[in-house]
Design a protein around this motif. Structure first.
Motif, short mmCIF file in Angstrom:
data_model
loop_
_atom_site.label_atom_id
_atom_site.label_comp_id
_atom_site.label_asym_id
_atom_site.label_seq_id
_atom_site.Cartn_x
_atom_site.Cartn_y
_atom_site.Cartn_z
N PRO A 24 0.96 -1.27 0.00
CA PRO A 24 0.08 -0.05 0.05
C PRO A 24 1.07 1.23 -0.03
N LEU A 41 -2.70 5.61 3.59
CA LEU A 41 -2.28 4.51 4.78
C LEU A 41 -3.02 5.05 6.18
N MET A 44 -6.49 4.25 6.15
CA MET A 44 -6.65 2.49 5.95
C MET A 44 -6.56 2.04 7.61
N PHE A 69 -9.50 -2.39 4.56
CA PHE A 69 -9.38 -2.97 3.25
C PHE A 69 -10.30 -2.13 2.17
N TYR A 72 -7.82 0.31 1.14
CA TYR A 72 -7.02 -0.13 0.48
C TYR A 72 -7.08 -0.23 -1.24
N SER A 75 -7.11 2.94 -2.61
CA SER A 75 -5.80 3.69 -2.89
C SER A 75 -5.17 2.96 -4.19
#
Length: 109
Positions: A24, A41, A44, A69, A72, A75
């Motif tokens: 990530p 991040l 997340m 998730f 994630y 992203s």
């Protein structure tokens, strides 16, 4: 004679996609926007923690951390979209001007 305003090629969008899937925020780092990757991040981790506190105890690991998730996945899509846009703009700028390549026919105005 070469033009003095040519820019180097941006990273391959598939390379950015693969990096973003494996680690990530690495796709954003490759694109040169590490702060954006760090923001993803941060959210997340925060949303994974929130959903872990709210989720029922018998939920699976993915169910307990679904918020993380989700960010994630967003992203990954964001890094790939940004890479595709940069690559398309680079290709468009590198292509020769084709407005007058119609055999002398003036473009519609």
């Amino acid at each position: 004679m070469t033009s003095s305003n040519t820019q180097p090629a941006p990273p391959n969008p598939y390379l950015v996609l693969g990096a973003a899937i494996v680690l990530p925020a690495s796709g954003h780092v490759i694109l040169g926007v590490p702060v954006r990757g760090l923001q993803f991040l941060f959210f997340m981790v925060i949303l994974a923690w929130v959903t872990a506190k709210v989720a029922p105890p018998d939920a699976s690991f993915i169910g307990r951390h679904a918020g993380g998730f989700l960010i994630y996945a967003l992203s990954i899509l964001d890094a790939y979209k940004l890479a595709r846009i940069r690559h398309a703009l680079w290709v468009h700028k590198a292509a020769p001007d084709s407005d007058n390549s119609q055999g002398g026919i003036a473009p519609h105005t």
